[in-house]
Design an enzyme around this catalytic site. Sequence first.
Site, PDB file in Angstrom:
ATOM      1  N   TYR A 164       0.792  -1.234   0.000  1.00  0.00           N
ATOM      2  CA  TYR A 164       0.000   0.000   0.000  1.00  0.00           C
ATOM      3  C   TYR A 164       0.822   1.282   0.000  1.00  0.00           C
ATOM      4  O   TYR A 164       0.256   2.367  -0.055  1.00  0.00           O
ATOM      5  CB  TYR A 164      -0.955   0.002   1.196  1.00  0.00           C
ATOM      6  CG  TYR A 164      -1.905  -1.169   1.176  1.00  0.00           C
ATOM      7  CD1 TYR A 164      -2.926  -1.243   0.232  1.00  0.00           C
ATOM      8  CD2 TYR A 164      -1.777  -2.217   2.074  1.00  0.00           C
ATOM      9  CE1 TYR A 164      -3.791  -2.318   0.194  1.00  0.00           C
ATOM     10  CE2 TYR A 164      -2.644  -3.295   2.051  1.00  0.00           C
ATOM     11  CZ  TYR A 164      -3.641  -3.342   1.108  1.00  0.00           C
ATOM     12  OH  TYR A 164      -4.496  -4.410   1.071  1.00  0.00           O
ATOM     13  N   ASN A 174     -12.523   4.451  -2.299  1.00  0.00           N
ATOM     14  CA  ASN A 174     -11.663   3.307  -2.043  1.00  0.00           C
ATOM     15  C   ASN A 174     -12.345   2.567  -0.901  1.00  0.00           C
ATOM     16  O   ASN A 174     -12.164   2.913   0.263  1.00  0.00           O
ATOM     17  CB  ASN A 174     -10.245   3.735  -1.658  1.00  0.00           C
ATOM     18  CG  ASN A 174      -9.329   2.547  -1.449  1.00  0.00           C
ATOM     19  OD1 ASN A 174      -9.785   1.410  -1.331  1.00  0.00           O
ATOM     20  ND2 ASN A 174      -8.040   2.804  -1.396  1.00  0.00           N
ATOM     21  N   HIS A 232     -15.211  -5.990  -2.206  1.00  0.00           N
ATOM     22  CA  HIS A 232     -15.422  -7.370  -2.616  1.00  0.00           C
ATOM     23  C   HIS A 232     -16.595  -8.035  -1.908  1.00  0.00           C
ATOM     24  O   HIS A 232     -16.959  -9.160  -2.254  1.00  0.00           O
ATOM     25  CB  HIS A 232     -14.151  -8.187  -2.344  1.00  0.00           C
ATOM     26  CG  HIS A 232     -12.904  -7.419  -2.619  1.00  0.00           C
ATOM     27  ND1 HIS A 232     -12.511  -7.076  -3.900  1.00  0.00           N
ATOM     28  CD2 HIS A 232     -11.979  -6.881  -1.781  1.00  0.00           C
ATOM     29  CE1 HIS A 232     -11.385  -6.372  -3.827  1.00  0.00           C
ATOM     30  NE2 HIS A 232     -11.050  -6.237  -2.557  1.00  0.00           N
ATOM     31  N   ASP A 249     -25.539  -0.808  -3.167  1.00  0.00           N
ATOM     32  CA  ASP A 249     -26.913  -0.301  -3.191  1.00  0.00           C
ATOM     33  C   ASP A 249     -26.974   1.179  -2.823  1.00  0.00           C
ATOM     34  O   ASP A 249     -27.742   1.941  -3.424  1.00  0.00           O
ATOM     35  CB  ASP A 249     -27.804  -1.118  -2.251  1.00  0.00           C
ATOM     36  CG  ASP A 249     -28.106  -2.508  -2.771  1.00  0.00           C
ATOM     37  OD1 ASP A 249     -27.812  -2.799  -3.956  1.00  0.00           O
ATOM     38  OD2 ASP A 249     -28.640  -3.323  -1.989  1.00  0.00           O
ATOM     39  N   HIS A 255      -8.186   2.039  -6.056  1.00  0.00           N
ATOM     40  CA  HIS A 255      -7.397   1.184  -5.164  1.00  0.00           C
ATOM     41  C   HIS A 255      -5.928   1.545  -5.290  1.00  0.00           C
ATOM     42  O   HIS A 255      -5.455   1.847  -6.389  1.00  0.00           O
ATOM     43  CB  HIS A 255      -7.588  -0.291  -5.505  1.00  0.00           C
ATOM     44  CG  HIS A 255      -9.005  -0.727  -5.404  1.00  0.00           C
ATOM     45  ND1 HIS A 255      -9.602  -1.003  -4.200  1.00  0.00           N
ATOM     46  CD2 HIS A 255      -9.955  -0.896  -6.353  1.00  0.00           C
ATOM     47  CE1 HIS A 255     -10.865  -1.329  -4.417  1.00  0.00           C
ATOM     48  NE2 HIS A 255     -11.101  -1.262  -5.714  1.00  0.00           N
ATOM     49  N   LEU A 256      -5.231   1.495  -4.192  1.00  0.00           N
ATOM     50  CA  LEU A 256      -3.791   1.737  -4.182  1.00  0.00           C
ATOM     51  C   LEU A 256      -3.050   0.617  -4.901  1.00  0.00           C
ATOM     52  O   LEU A 256      -2.150   0.863  -5.696  1.00  0.00           O
ATOM     53  CB  LEU A 256      -3.285   1.835  -2.740  1.00  0.00           C
ATOM     54  CG  LEU A 256      -3.766   3.049  -1.954  1.00  0.00           C
ATOM     55  CD1 LEU A 256      -3.717   2.774  -0.471  1.00  0.00           C
ATOM     56  CD2 LEU A 256      -2.934   4.254  -2.305  1.00  0.00           C
ATOM     57  N   SER A 257      -3.430  -0.617  -4.604  1.00  0.00           N
ATOM     58  CA  SER A 257      -2.755  -1.775  -5.196  1.00  0.00           C
ATOM     59  C   SER A 257      -3.527  -2.252  -6.422  1.00  0.00           C
ATOM     60  O   SER A 257      -4.697  -1.915  -6.608  1.00  0.00           O
ATOM     61  CB  SER A 257      -2.648  -2.912  -4.175  1.00  0.00           C
ATOM     62  OG  SER A 257      -3.935  -3.427  -3.870  1.00  0.00           O
ATOM     63  N   ARG A 306      -9.827 -10.847  -4.054  1.00  0.00           N
ATOM     64  CA  ARG A 306      -9.718  -9.395  -4.249  1.00  0.00           C
ATOM     65  C   ARG A 306      -9.950  -8.987  -5.705  1.00  0.00           C
ATOM     66  O   ARG A 306      -9.983  -7.811  -6.026  1.00  0.00           O
ATOM     67  CB  ARG A 306      -8.344  -8.898  -3.810  1.00  0.00           C
ATOM     68  CG  ARG A 306      -8.095  -9.020  -2.331  1.00  0.00           C
ATOM     69  CD  ARG A 306      -6.814  -8.314  -1.941  1.00  0.00           C
ATOM     70  NE  ARG A 306      -6.346  -8.727  -0.645  1.00  0.00           N
ATOM     71  CZ  ARG A 306      -6.749  -8.202   0.513  1.00  0.00           C
ATOM     72  NH1 ARG A 306      -7.639  -7.238   0.524  1.00  0.00           N
ATOM     73  NH2 ARG A 306      -6.258  -8.649   1.650  1.00  0.00           N
TER      74      ARG A 306
END
Length: 149
Positions: free
Chosen positions: A22, A73, A79, A86, A99-101, A110
């Site tokens: 991260y 994020n 997931h 919703d 997302h960072l990764s 993931r």
Amino acid sequence: MKFLLINGPNLNLLGQREPLIYGSETLEKIELNLKKKAKLLGVELECFQSNSEGTLVDCIQQALGKVDAILINAGAYTHTSVALRDALLSTGIPYVELHLSNTHSRESFRQKSLLADRAIGIVSGFGAMSYSLALDGALDFLKSQKSGV
């Protein structure tokens, strides 16, 4: 124009949490840098973080009629959370998932997002720069919507 940045569970530990995945920047620094960039682009940016799914849902619902776009994020909730999906869909606010990764190069669980198919875009794998890219993408999307392009 006003955007809302939402960060989900464990992102408050950025800088300490698995820096090889991260990065070493703290969430506070990422938010500060993004606010500076947003201001230069004429965007007011509000930032919010919670580890609680219900609190994140409340934040999204309260943004209705107040923001033009959401940058999210959702962390691990990406997931698993039908509730976040919703909430995002019920407001109709355009959102960018970030997302960072690179979630697609990580564990199989993931690699599935419950938010992605309705997002205006997804930014993943660029570390702290993912936030900046998400801001650019959301702004470009809204400008093109206004101009009809």
